[in-house]
Design a protein around this motif. Structure first.
Motif, PDB file in Angstrom:
ATOM      1  N   PHE A  34       0.818  -1.215   0.000  1.00 20.23           N
ATOM      2  CA  PHE A  34       0.000   0.000   0.000  1.00 20.23           C
ATOM      3  C   PHE A  34       0.854   1.268   0.000  1.00 20.23           C
ATOM      4  CE2 PHE A  34      -2.854  -3.282   1.312  1.00 20.23           C
ATOM      5  CZ  PHE A  34      -4.055  -2.932   0.713  1.00 20.23           C
ATOM      6  N   GLY A  35       1.963   1.199  -0.749  1.00 19.95           N
ATOM      7  CA  GLY A  35       2.832   2.355  -0.865  1.00 19.95           C
ATOM      8  C   GLY A  35       2.705   3.089  -2.180  1.00 19.95           C
ATOM      9  N   ASP A  68       0.352   5.326  -4.303  1.00 20.49           N
ATOM     10  CA  ASP A  68      -0.862   6.127  -4.160  1.00 20.49           C
ATOM     11  C   ASP A  68      -1.805   5.937  -5.337  1.00 20.49           C
ATOM     12  OD1 ASP A  68      -2.223   8.025  -2.466  1.00 20.49           O
ATOM     13  OD2 ASP A  68      -1.888   9.525  -4.023  1.00 20.49           O
ATOM     14  N   HIS A  69      -1.255   5.760  -6.549  1.00 19.13           N
ATOM     15  CA  HIS A  69      -2.101   5.602  -7.729  1.00 19.13           C
ATOM     16  C   HIS A  69      -2.872   4.284  -7.686  1.00 19.13           C
ATOM     17  CE1 HIS A  69       1.988   4.244  -8.342  1.00 19.13           C
ATOM     18  NE2 HIS A  69       1.595   3.408  -9.280  1.00 19.13           N
ATOM     19  N   VAL A  70      -2.317   3.268  -7.045  1.00 17.00           N
ATOM     20  CA  VAL A  70      -3.031   1.994  -6.865  1.00 17.00           C
ATOM     21  C   VAL A  70      -4.054   2.127  -5.740  1.00 17.00           C
ATOM     22  CG1 VAL A  70      -2.787  -0.445  -6.259  1.00 17.00           C
ATOM     23  CG2 VAL A  70      -1.094   0.650  -7.737  1.00 17.00           C
ATOM     24  N   ASN A  71      -3.645   2.739  -4.630  1.00 14.29           N
ATOM     25  CA  ASN A  71      -4.553   2.911  -3.492  1.00 14.29           C
ATOM     26  C   ASN A  71      -5.795   3.706  -3.871  1.00 14.29           C
ATOM     27  OD1 ASN A  71      -2.530   1.634  -2.093  1.00 14.29           O
ATOM     28  ND2 ASN A  71      -1.813   3.462  -1.033  1.00 14.29           N
ATOM     29  N   ARG A  72      -5.606   4.695  -4.724  1.00 12.21           N
ATOM     30  CA  ARG A  72      -6.737   5.534  -5.126  1.00 12.21           C
ATOM     31  C   ARG A  72      -7.800   4.718  -5.859  1.00 12.21           C
ATOM     32  NH1 ARG A  72      -3.896   9.478  -6.496  1.00 12.21           N
ATOM     33  NH2 ARG A  72      -3.433   8.799  -8.618  1.00 12.21           N
ATOM     34  N   VAL A  73      -7.365   3.801  -6.712  1.00 12.74           N
ATOM     35  CA  VAL A  73      -8.322   2.959  -7.443  1.00 12.74           C
ATOM     36  C   VAL A  73      -9.014   1.993  -6.480  1.00 12.74           C
ATOM     37  CG1 VAL A  73      -8.610   1.301  -9.317  1.00 12.74           C
ATOM     38  CG2 VAL A  73      -6.956   3.154  -9.552  1.00 12.74           C
ATOM     39  N   LEU A  74      -8.259   1.431  -5.526  1.00 15.04           N
ATOM     40  CA  LEU A  74      -8.860   0.541  -4.534  1.00 15.04           C
ATOM     41  C   LEU A  74      -9.891   1.280  -3.692  1.00 15.04           C
ATOM     42  CD1 LEU A  74      -5.685  -1.393  -3.297  1.00 15.04           C
ATOM     43  CD2 LEU A  74      -7.509  -2.296  -4.747  1.00 15.04           C
ATOM     44  N   HIS A  84     -15.551  -5.957  -2.374  1.00 12.48           N
ATOM     45  CA  HIS A  84     -14.877  -6.439  -1.170  1.00 12.48           C
ATOM     46  C   HIS A  84     -13.373  -6.482  -1.410  1.00 12.48           C
ATOM     47  CE1 HIS A  84     -15.416  -8.299   2.814  1.00 12.48           C
ATOM     48  NE2 HIS A  84     -14.286  -8.943   2.535  1.00 12.48           N
ATOM     49  N   LEU A  85     -12.607  -6.168  -0.375  1.00 12.28           N
ATOM     50  CA  LEU A  85     -11.146  -6.176  -0.434  1.00 12.28           C
ATOM     51  C   LEU A  85     -10.603  -7.106   0.638  1.00 12.28           C
ATOM     52  CD1 LEU A  85      -8.413  -5.034  -1.452  1.00 12.28           C
ATOM     53  CD2 LEU A  85      -8.686  -3.171   0.189  1.00 12.28           C
ATOM     54  N   VAL A  86      -9.790  -8.077   0.216  1.00 11.34           N
ATOM     55  CA  VAL A  86      -9.126  -9.002   1.135  1.00 11.34           C
ATOM     56  C   VAL A  86      -7.647  -8.618   1.183  1.00 11.34           C
ATOM     57  CG1 VAL A  86      -8.559 -11.400   1.655  1.00 11.34           C
ATOM     58  CG2 VAL A  86     -10.745 -10.843   0.556  1.00 11.34           C
ATOM     59  N   ILE A  87      -7.154  -8.294   2.377  1.00 10.15           N
ATOM     60  CA  ILE A  87      -5.759  -7.872   2.538  1.00 10.15           C
ATOM     61  C   ILE A  87      -5.007  -8.939   3.325  1.00 10.15           C
ATOM     62  CG2 ILE A  87      -4.211  -6.133   3.508  1.00 10.15           C
ATOM     63  CD1 ILE A  87      -6.491  -4.104   3.214  1.00 10.15           C
ATOM     64  N   ILE A  88      -4.003  -9.531   2.700  1.00  5.86           N
ATOM     65  CA  ILE A  88      -3.136 -10.504   3.362  1.00  5.86           C
ATOM     66  C   ILE A  88      -1.767  -9.855   3.480  1.00  5.86           C
ATOM     67  CG2 ILE A  88      -2.212 -12.853   3.324  1.00  5.86           C
ATOM     68  CD1 ILE A  88      -4.475 -13.581   1.378  1.00  5.86           C
ATOM     69  N   ASP A 148       1.801  -1.596   9.029  1.00 12.22           N
ATOM     70  CA  ASP A 148       2.638  -0.405   9.105  1.00 12.22           C
ATOM     71  C   ASP A 148       1.775   0.830   8.898  1.00 12.22           C
ATOM     72  OD1 ASP A 148       2.088  -0.416   6.413  1.00 12.22           O
ATOM     73  OD2 ASP A 148       4.114  -0.934   5.780  1.00 12.22           O
ATOM     74  N   GLU A 149       2.411   1.980   8.880  1.00  8.27           N
ATOM     75  CA  GLU A 149       1.671   3.240   8.775  1.00  8.27           C
ATOM     76  C   GLU A 149       0.941   3.362   7.446  1.00  8.27           C
ATOM     77  OE1 GLU A 149       1.153   5.314  11.249  1.00  8.27           O
ATOM     78  OE2 GLU A 149       2.293   3.886  12.458  1.00  8.27           O
ATOM     79  N   ARG A 150       1.496   2.764   6.374  1.00 10.68           N
ATOM     80  CA  ARG A 150       0.850   2.872   5.066  1.00 10.68           C
ATOM     81  C   ARG A 150      -0.479   2.129   5.049  1.00 10.68           C
ATOM     82  NH1 ARG A 150       5.777   1.076   1.267  1.00 10.68           N
ATOM     83  NH2 ARG A 150       5.753  -0.599   2.806  1.00 10.68           N
ATOM     84  N   LEU A 151      -0.488   0.916   5.609  1.00  9.05           N
ATOM     85  CA  LEU A 151      -1.727   0.148   5.657  1.00  9.05           C
ATOM     86  C   LEU A 151      -2.742   0.812   6.587  1.00  9.05           C
ATOM     87  CD1 LEU A 151      -3.430  -2.290   4.959  1.00  9.05           C
ATOM     88  CD2 LEU A 151      -2.187  -3.609   6.692  1.00  9.05           C
ATOM     89  N   LYS A 152      -2.277   1.291   7.734  1.00 11.90           N
ATOM     90  CA  LYS A 152      -3.181   1.968   8.664  1.00 11.90           C
ATOM     91  C   LYS A 152      -3.788   3.219   8.018  1.00 11.90           C
ATOM     92  CE  LYS A 152      -1.039   0.509  13.016  1.00 11.90           C
ATOM     93  NZ  LYS A 152      -0.303   0.971  14.230  1.00 11.90           N
TER      94      LYS A 152
END
Length: 422
Positions: free
Chosen positions: A332-333, A335-341, A351-355, A360-364
């Motif tokens: 999750f570092g 930003d262009h990917v996180n924005r689409v998610l 639904h989003l499954v995170i393994i 860390d701070e990025r995921l939080k």
């Protein structure tokens, strides 16, 4: 949500531990209880209408660890120019603004390319030196990717490399083995290596991407909806989807994607998995040829062409009703990917499954920003993200396992009296 070092959130079930038992009866008890909650939930989630897998460098690290090999280091580098301090300062600021935490080699390359572009206008002679330094570091990066691939496929410990290959195949089949009547699994990756392609070869999966051609595959914008069908014996005019087919999109490019200066096309070179660093197709000056993000490759138009198309594919695949994304090894570092998610999660049926190996701070920051706890499944910690544990205990068995399915159905329909007499 209070998150500890180990734990899971699946539907209404949630468990967290500060420390996970290393071994013994207590660990086995927790695994059994966790599996009862996790495996059925994932089995249901995996049957979504639109199913996507997002893979980051964590998968390469996990498979490399299983094979006894080290993965490519994405840490900071030194270019050896007088502009290094300015490059590092700009990279650190960019990483902070994108909530990436510490800057890495990708942030530095973006900053170095910005310096190069300015120098080509102000001082072409000095620009040549900076270009040479960037070329040198890109070559080292490509070599490290190939060394990682070689260690996974041809490591010294054959038992470990075989076990790692088995884990990779089992991992992919858990996602790819969908009924052919359902939409294909779409795999997206930010990795530059060819681990996924290697795994597809081992598992016998056919990967459909945007490249067309056998001898010299070319990146095409017109081949997005191509699929693979067959005609069953004795049935005419009713083609059916072939099983074992997935879609693959490498949204940051790949070490074997090269820009052809003569034809202005993106082509895929025939570099074997784990090839030696002196292979003839590995370029000595990769800056202007190898298509890995954030390489400008000649001009803005060419840069926008592959990456913009790939991100449109990403957004189109996941931002629709009844869509599921499973992320593994992604930090999750980006930003262009996180924005689409985040955009995807604005649709209530997604639904989003995170393994993830850790929190860390990025995921939080991402979870705090989207705030969609009901649409998020979490498997957190070294135990749950460990590839061997994940495959053995928590991922559903391939849905196309007909023998197991038939056996279960027979046992379900068999009278208890007959069962007991046998």
């Amino acid at each position: 949500m209070v998150m500890k070092a180990h734990g899971y959130v699946v539907g209404a079930s949630a468990q967290w531990w500060d420390e996970f038992p290393a071994e013994g009866d207590e660990q086995q008890k927790i695994i059994r209880e966790s599996r009862k909650a996790i495996e059925p939930w994932l089995s249901a989630v995996f049957q979504a209408e639109h199913f996507n897998l997002l893979v980051g460098s964590g998968l390469t690290t996990a498979v490399g660890f299983a094979a006894g090999s080290t993965a490519t280091n994405m840490g900071k580098i030194k270019f050896g120019t007088k502009h290094d301090a300015a490059i590092d300062k700009h990279a650190d600021a960019a990483a902070k603004s994108m909530h990436r935490g510490a800057a890495n080699i990708e942030d530095q390359l973006r900053s170095a390319l910005a310096v190069l572009e300015g120098l080509e206008v102000l001082d072409p002679d000095e620009a040549a030196g900076v270009r040479k330094a960037i070329d040198s570091k890109l070559s080292e990066f490509l070599e490290s990717l190939l060394v990682t691939e070689h260690g996974i496929a041809h490591g010294k410990d054959k038992e470990k490399t075989t076990a790692a290959a088995s884990l990779l195949v089992s991992f992919l089949l858990s996602f790819a083995s969908r009924a052919a009547s359902r939409e294909r699994l779409h795999v997206f990756t930010t990795n530059y290596d060819r681990l996924l392609e290697h795994g597809c070869d081992l598992a016998g999966l056919r990967a459909i991407d945007r490249f067309v051609g056998s001898l010299n595959p070319v990146f095409r914008a017109s081949r997005v909806e191509v699929d693979v069908h067959y005609n069953p014996p004795g049935i005419r005019g009713e083609p059916r989807y072939l099983e074992g087919v997935i879609r693959l999109s490498k949204i940051h490019g790949s070490l074997d994607w090269h820009f052809n200066d003569a034809s202005h096309q993106i082509v895929r070179k025939g570099i074997p998995f784990g090839a030696g660093v002196k292979h003839s197709e590995v370029p000595k000056n990769p800056l202007e040829t190898v298509m890995i993000y954030p390489n400008p490759a000649k001009d803005v138009e060419t840069t926008e062409f592959p990456y913009a198309d790939l991100f449109r594919d990403f957004a189109a695949a996941i931002c629709r009703p009844n869509s599921v994304v499973v992320s593994y090894g992604y930090g999750f570092g980006d930003d262009h990917v996180n924005r689409v998610l985040a955009d995807m999660l604005t649709i209530p049926s997604t639904h989003l499954v995170i393994i993830s190996y850790g929190v860390d701070e990025r995921l939080k920051a991402f979870l705090g920003k989207v705030g969609r706890a009901a649409q998020t499944t979490l498997l957190i910690g070294p135990h749950f993200a460990d590839l061997a544990n994940l495959v053995e205990h928590y991922l559903p068995k391939p849905s196309l396992d007909h023998i197991t399915g038939r056996m279960t159905e027979l046992l379900k329909n068999r009278p208890d009296a007959k069962q007991s007499s046998e």
